[in-house]
Design a protein around this motif. Structure first.
Motif, PDB file in Angstrom:
ATOM      1  N   GLY A 100     -31.159   0.325 -24.794  1.00  0.00           N
ATOM      2  CA  GLY A 100     -30.001   0.026 -23.625  1.00  0.00           C
ATOM      3  C   GLY A 100     -31.058  -0.313 -22.791  1.00  0.00           C
ATOM      4  N   SER A 101     -30.767  -0.690 -21.639  1.00  0.00           N
ATOM      5  CA  SER A 101     -30.950  -1.693 -20.421  1.00  0.00           C
ATOM      6  C   SER A 101     -31.698  -0.985 -19.121  1.00  0.00           C
ATOM      7  N   ALA A 102     -33.042  -0.698 -18.324  1.00  0.00           N
ATOM      8  CA  ALA A 102     -33.064   0.246 -17.304  1.00  0.00           C
ATOM      9  C   ALA A 102     -33.629  -0.162 -16.530  1.00  0.00           C
ATOM     10  N   LEU A 103     -32.813  -0.389 -15.954  1.00  0.00           N
ATOM     11  CA  LEU A 103     -33.086  -1.315 -14.351  1.00  0.00           C
ATOM     12  C   LEU A 103     -32.510  -0.229 -13.391  1.00  0.00           C
ATOM     13  N   SER A 104     -32.331   0.177 -12.996  1.00  0.00           N
ATOM     14  CA  SER A 104     -31.786   1.120 -12.128  1.00  0.00           C
ATOM     15  C   SER A 104     -32.804   2.400 -12.227  1.00  0.00           C
ATOM     16  N   GLU A 105     -32.641   3.323 -11.385  1.00  0.00           N
ATOM     17  CA  GLU A 105     -33.346   4.086 -10.866  1.00  0.00           C
ATOM     18  C   GLU A 105     -32.618   5.136  -9.791  1.00  0.00           C
ATOM     19  N   ALA A 137     -32.643   3.937  -6.656  1.00  0.00           N
ATOM     20  CA  ALA A 137     -32.459   1.606  -6.164  1.00  0.00           C
ATOM     21  C   ALA A 137     -31.554   1.725  -7.819  1.00  0.00           C
ATOM     22  N   GLY A 138     -30.220   1.567  -6.994  1.00  0.00           N
ATOM     23  CA  GLY A 138     -28.587   0.588  -7.768  1.00  0.00           C
ATOM     24  C   GLY A 138     -28.861  -0.854  -7.253  1.00  0.00           C
ATOM     25  N   SER A 139     -28.002  -0.536  -6.156  1.00  0.00           N
ATOM     26  CA  SER A 139     -27.751  -2.056  -6.301  1.00  0.00           C
ATOM     27  C   SER A 139     -28.658  -3.152  -6.011  1.00  0.00           C
ATOM     28  N   ASP A 140     -29.031  -2.123  -5.123  1.00  0.00           N
ATOM     29  CA  ASP A 140     -30.995  -3.513  -4.273  1.00  0.00           C
ATOM     30  C   ASP A 140     -31.603  -2.944  -5.391  1.00  0.00           C
ATOM     31  N   GLY A 159     -33.328   6.374 -13.954  1.00  0.00           N
ATOM     32  CA  GLY A 159     -32.051   6.814 -14.068  1.00  0.00           C
ATOM     33  C   GLY A 159     -30.991   6.549 -13.951  1.00  0.00           C
ATOM     34  N   TRP A 160     -29.653   6.716 -14.778  1.00  0.00           N
ATOM     35  CA  TRP A 160     -28.137   6.780 -14.507  1.00  0.00           C
ATOM     36  C   TRP A 160     -28.500   5.287 -15.728  1.00  0.00           C
ATOM     37  N   ILE A 161     -28.920   5.567 -16.646  1.00  0.00           N
ATOM     38  CA  ILE A 161     -29.284   4.914 -18.316  1.00  0.00           C
ATOM     39  C   ILE A 161     -28.493   4.690 -18.967  1.00  0.00           C
ATOM     40  N   THR A 162     -27.331   4.082 -19.445  1.00  0.00           N
ATOM     41  CA  THR A 162     -26.857   4.721 -20.221  1.00  0.00           C
ATOM     42  C   THR A 162     -27.483   4.825 -21.936  1.00  0.00           C
ATOM     43  N   ASN A 163     -27.094   5.611 -22.476  1.00  0.00           N
ATOM     44  CA  ASN A 163     -27.910   6.373 -24.441  1.00  0.00           C
ATOM     45  C   ASN A 163     -29.402   6.870 -24.051  1.00  0.00           C
ATOM     46  N   ARG A 223     -13.610   4.520 -12.788  1.00  0.00           N
ATOM     47  CA  ARG A 223     -14.246   4.245 -11.689  1.00  0.00           C
ATOM     48  C   ARG A 223     -16.121   3.820 -12.198  1.00  0.00           C
ATOM     49  N   VAL A 224     -16.246   4.102 -13.352  1.00  0.00           N
ATOM     50  CA  VAL A 224     -17.400   4.490 -14.008  1.00  0.00           C
ATOM     51  C   VAL A 224     -17.764   2.778 -13.884  1.00  0.00           C
ATOM     52  N   ALA A 225     -16.960   1.877 -14.206  1.00  0.00           N
ATOM     53  CA  ALA A 225     -16.751   0.752 -13.917  1.00  0.00           C
ATOM     54  C   ALA A 225     -16.548  -0.122 -12.925  1.00  0.00           C
ATOM     55  N   TYR A 251     -19.329   0.270 -10.785  1.00  0.00           N
ATOM     56  CA  TYR A 251     -19.984   0.906 -10.593  1.00  0.00           C
ATOM     57  C   TYR A 251     -21.466  -0.264 -11.289  1.00  0.00           C
ATOM     58  N   THR A 252     -20.814  -0.003 -12.680  1.00  0.00           N
ATOM     59  CA  THR A 252     -22.609  -0.362 -13.120  1.00  0.00           C
ATOM     60  C   THR A 252     -21.873  -2.115 -13.600  1.00  0.00           C
ATOM     61  N   ASP A 253     -22.735  -2.631 -13.657  1.00  0.00           N
ATOM     62  CA  ASP A 253     -23.074  -4.273 -13.829  1.00  0.00           C
ATOM     63  C   ASP A 253     -23.208  -4.982 -12.127  1.00  0.00           C
ATOM     64  N   GLY A 254     -22.931  -4.360 -11.769  1.00  0.00           N
ATOM     65  CA  GLY A 254     -23.075  -4.359 -10.033  1.00  0.00           C
ATOM     66  C   GLY A 254     -21.518  -3.984  -9.976  1.00  0.00           C
ATOM     67  N   GLU A 297     -18.489  -3.699  -4.608  1.00  0.00           N
ATOM     68  CA  GLU A 297     -19.402  -4.206  -3.310  1.00  0.00           C
ATOM     69  C   GLU A 297     -20.424  -5.195  -3.709  1.00  0.00           C
ATOM     70  N   MET A 298     -20.830  -5.025  -5.174  1.00  0.00           N
ATOM     71  CA  MET A 298     -21.427  -5.963  -5.150  1.00  0.00           C
ATOM     72  C   MET A 298     -20.774  -7.766  -5.507  1.00  0.00           C
ATOM     73  N   GLN A 299     -19.376  -7.458  -5.970  1.00  0.00           N
ATOM     74  CA  GLN A 299     -19.116  -8.076  -6.786  1.00  0.00           C
ATOM     75  C   GLN A 299     -18.523  -8.908  -5.502  1.00  0.00           C
TER      76      GLN A 299
HETATM   77  C1  LIG Z   1     -22.332   6.167 -16.208  1.00  0.00           C
HETATM   78  C2  LIG Z   1     -23.220   5.533 -15.260  1.00  0.00           C
HETATM   79  C3  LIG Z   1     -24.194   4.034 -16.325  1.00  0.00           C
HETATM   80  C4  LIG Z   1     -24.632   3.381 -15.797  1.00  0.00           C
HETATM   81  N1  LIG Z   1     -25.905   2.627 -16.989  1.00  0.00           N
HETATM   82  C5  LIG Z   1     -26.439   2.067 -16.060  1.00  0.00           C
HETATM   83  C6  LIG Z   1     -27.791   1.232 -17.595  1.00  0.00           C
HETATM   84  O1  LIG Z   1     -27.247   1.042 -18.114  1.00  0.00           O
HETATM   85  N2  LIG Z   1     -28.131   0.341 -17.195  1.00  0.00           N
HETATM   86  C7  LIG Z   1     -28.911   0.917 -15.253  1.00  0.00           C
HETATM   87  O2  LIG Z   1     -29.563  -0.082 -14.720  1.00  0.00           O
HETATM   88  N3  LIG Z   1     -28.577   1.158 -14.873  1.00  0.00           N
HETATM   89  C8  LIG Z   1     -26.740   1.662 -15.035  1.00  0.00           C
HETATM   90  N4  LIG Z   1     -25.828   2.495 -14.420  1.00  0.00           N
HETATM   91  C9  LIG Z   1     -25.892   2.726 -12.820  1.00  0.00           C
HETATM   92  C10 LIG Z   1     -25.525   1.126 -12.208  1.00  0.00           C
HETATM   93  O3  LIG Z   1     -25.635   0.090 -12.231  1.00  0.00           O
HETATM   94  C11 LIG Z   1     -25.557   1.854 -10.627  1.00  0.00           C
HETATM   95  O4  LIG Z   1     -24.273   3.192 -10.708  1.00  0.00           O
HETATM   96  C12 LIG Z   1     -25.163   0.838  -9.925  1.00  0.00           C
HETATM   97  O5  LIG Z   1     -25.743  -0.417  -9.212  1.00  0.00           O
HETATM   98  C13 LIG Z   1     -24.849   0.997  -8.115  1.00  0.00           C
HETATM   99  O6  LIG Z   1     -26.372   1.462  -7.950  1.00  0.00           O
HETATM  100  P1  LIG Z   1     -25.910   3.132  -7.463  1.00  0.00           P
HETATM  101  O7  LIG Z   1     -25.021   4.328  -8.141  1.00  0.00           O
HETATM  102  O8  LIG Z   1     -27.437   3.692  -6.747  1.00  0.00           O
HETATM  103  O9  LIG Z   1     -25.338   3.134  -5.594  1.00  0.00           O
HETATM  104  P2  LIG Z   1     -26.350   2.552  -4.302  1.00  0.00           P
HETATM  105  O10 LIG Z   1     -26.722   1.275  -4.497  1.00  0.00           O
HETATM  106  O11 LIG Z   1     -26.632   3.528  -3.343  1.00  0.00           O
HETATM  107  O12 LIG Z   1     -24.523   1.933  -3.185  1.00  0.00           O
HETATM  108  C14 LIG Z   1     -23.598   3.246  -2.916  1.00  0.00           C
HETATM  109  C15 LIG Z   1     -22.990   2.175  -2.021  1.00  0.00           C
HETATM  110  O13 LIG Z   1     -22.923   1.108  -1.656  1.00  0.00           O
HETATM  111  C16 LIG Z   1     -22.560   0.373  -1.982  1.00  0.00           C
HETATM  112  N5  LIG Z   1     -22.992  -0.402  -1.353  1.00  0.00           N
HETATM  113  C17 LIG Z   1     -24.692  -0.913  -1.182  1.00  0.00           C
HETATM  114  N6  LIG Z   1     -25.386  -1.864  -0.921  1.00  0.00           N
HETATM  115  C18 LIG Z   1     -23.797  -2.074   0.057  1.00  0.00           C
HETATM  116  C19 LIG Z   1     -23.878  -3.769   0.380  1.00  0.00           C
HETATM  117  N7  LIG Z   1     -25.360  -4.199   0.800  1.00  0.00           N
HETATM  118  N8  LIG Z   1     -23.138  -3.593   1.118  1.00  0.00           N
HETATM  119  C20 LIG Z   1     -21.420  -3.169   1.260  1.00  0.00           C
HETATM  120  N9  LIG Z   1     -22.230  -2.145  -0.071  1.00  0.00           N
HETATM  121  C21 LIG Z   1     -22.472  -1.784  -0.482  1.00  0.00           C
HETATM  122  C22 LIG Z   1     -22.290   0.379  -3.344  1.00  0.00           C
HETATM  123  O14 LIG Z   1     -21.219  -0.908  -3.549  1.00  0.00           O
HETATM  124  C23 LIG Z   1     -21.541   1.599  -3.489  1.00  0.00           C
HETATM  125  O15 LIG Z   1     -20.591   1.890  -3.426  1.00  0.00           O
HETATM  126  C24 LIG Z   1     -24.805   3.172 -14.798  1.00  0.00           C
HETATM  127  C25 LIG Z   1     -23.841   4.053 -14.287  1.00  0.00           C
HETATM  128  C26 LIG Z   1     -23.111   4.236 -14.486  1.00  0.00           C
HETATM  129  C27 LIG Z   1     -21.572   5.790 -13.469  1.00  0.00           C
END
Ligand SMILES: Cc1cc2nc3c(=O)[nH]c(=O)nc-3n(C[C@H](O)[C@H](O)[C@H](O)COP(=O)(O)OP(=O)(O)OC[C@H]3O[C@@H](n4cnc5c(N)ncnc54)[C@H](O)[C@@H]3O)c2cc1C
Length: 373
Positions: free
Chosen positions: A113-118, A121-124, A146-150, A348-350, A352-355, A358-360
């Motif tokens: 899979g692809s590992a961006l999140s930590e 750091a998720g959205s950022d 963290g939160w890396i599919t597969n 619900r998962v959808a 969060y993933t791929d942005g 709120e990021m949209q």
């Molecule tokens: C089942 C599952 C599979 C996943 N698979 C992968 C994967 O394969 N690879 C990977 O890299 N990641 C993966 N992710 C991680 C996913 O990309 C992150 O959950 C997502 O980017 C959001 O990051 P966060 O959960 O850390 O939320 P945070 O970034 O902590 O944000 C928390 C909340 O605050 C909101 N928020 C954050 N910043 C702002 C802002 N500036 N303005 C307004 N609202 C804001 C967010 O939208 C969110 O609602 C997966 C997540 C899940 C649940």
């Protein structure tokens, strides 16, 4: 219909539909199911033909993922992540390096899979802390994903790391990480109340060595490429949400025609019919947004705005309308034989993933208004 989409349709009927509820109950990805999918060629749907793959176009990819997501979004999401990782490695790495991974991944012997999140750091995404430090002609990676599919069971990850924190997103590179090598330590999988079939987990890298020919995208290009491919991911996530809503509406409609209350079928009652009609309207609106984004992707046009609209609308809509469809069923909707709660967790998962949703909005607002002052 492309032959591999036909194969996916058969596989969905024979393997996914009968097992989706059991997989969700067990709360973990079923590696045997992915291996069975590989035997049907499904893990090779995206890989280039020069690698024995099907290299299907984006429209066929949407069809393939929708027939699987109709029964299990989580299975479809896991499958497309490992298939996409294999295709990405096949097209970016030197052939001799890719040979060590791609054939095994297409056969379902290894997963990735692809590992961006930590964890921090998720959205950022530009704020990731995993570091890549030059080591001769290669790199040493240290950090945590963290939160890396597969990641619960896979061991081939395109991993993003910061080579120079002063450069922000421009300093981020992407690297092949092989989980069988020194310096890789898998974390416990996420224990989720829903969505566990995706196999989300994490891993730690401690001075993990990346050879020079294992760089997937160098600093300066990795972030841009990730942002370019995310438009496709947003569009297929939206399409999969439409498939889940369709599945729930179909189920509720069939139930409402046979279940009677107050002397007539539920489906004869105006309040019930209107809720079903509202679900159908929203599903159709999302379908059209997906079609609009897909048309841009297929035409190689900028799909940033269209894919953000599609993902935001479809993922929000799915949470609301799957819940509404469950309401149409009464208490029966809660039974695991029906898809409602399984699909609700996936919706619900959808979000969060791929942005996240709120990021949209951030993306849409930036295009609409320019950068925030
Ligand atoms: C089942 C599952 C599979 C996943 N698979 C992968 C994967 O394969 N690879 C990977 O890299 N990641 C993966 N992710 C991680 C996913 O990309 C992150 O959950 C997502 O980017 C959001 O990051 P966060 O959960 O850390 O939320 P945070 O970034 O902590 O944000 C928390 C909340 O605050 C909101 N928020 C954050 N910043 C702002 C802002 N500036 N303005 C307004 N609202 C804001 C967010 O939208 C969110 O609602 C997966 C997540 C899940 C649940």
């Amino acid at each position: 219909m492309h032959e591999i989409v036909q194969a996916a349709t058969r596989f969905a009927a024979t393997h996914v539909a009968p097992n989706a509820a059991k997989w969700t109950r067990e709360g973990r990805m079923q590696v045997d199911a992915l291996k069975a999918a590989a035997a049907e060629g499904l893990l090779a749907f995206q890989a280039p033909r020069t690698w024995g793959g099907h290299e299907i176009d984006f429209g066929d990819k949407l069809d393939l993922l929708q027939v699987l997501a109709h029964h299990s979004y989580d299975f479809a999401f896991s499958l497309t992540n490992t298939a996409g990782c294999a295709a990405n490695l096949a097209t970016t790495l030197p052939r001799a390096v890719a040979e060590r991974y791609v054939p095994a991944m297409l056969k379902g012997e290894r997963f990735g899979g692809s590992a961006l999140s930590e964890p921090g750091a998720g959205s950022d995404f530009a704020g990731i802390k995993t570091s890549a430090v030059k080591d001769g002609d290669g790199w040493r990676l240290t950090g945590e994903k963290g939160w890396i599919t597969n990641a619960a069971f896979g061991d081939v990850f395109i991993t993003y790391a910061q080579t120079d924190p002063t450069q922000g997103w421009r300093g981020i590179g992407s690297f092949l990480v092989d989980g069988t090598r020194d310096g890789f330590r898998r974390a416990d999988p996420e224990a989720l109340a829903g969505g566990g079939v995706i196999g989300a987990g994490g891993f730690k890298l401690e001075n993990y060595r990346v050879n020079a020919d294992e760089v997937v995208a160098p600093p300066g290009q990795a972030f841009r490429r990730a942002m370019a491919s995310v438009n496709q991911a947003r569009t297929y996530v939206a399409a999969m949400c439409v498939a889940m809503v369709d599945a729930c509406l179909d189920t509720a409609v069939a139930y409402g025609k046979s279940r009677e209350a107050f002397g007539s079928p539920l489906a004869a009652k105006q309040g019930w019919r209107w809720m079903a009609a509202d679900i159908a309207t929203d599903a159709e609106a999302a379908r059209q947004l997906v079609a609009s984004a897909a048309a841009k992707i297929i035409a190689n046009e900028d799909a940033a705005l269209a894919s953000a609209h599609a993902k935001k609308f479809a993922t929000r809509m799915a949470v609301q309308r799957i819940s509404d469809a469950c309401q149409l069923m009464g208490a029966a909707g809660l039974r695991e034989e029906y898809p409602f709660l399984r699909h609700l967790a996936s919706a619900r998962v959808a979000n969060y993933t791929d942005g996240s949703t709120e990021m949209q909005n951030e993306r849409i607002a930036a295009i609409l208004l320019g950068p925030a002052q």
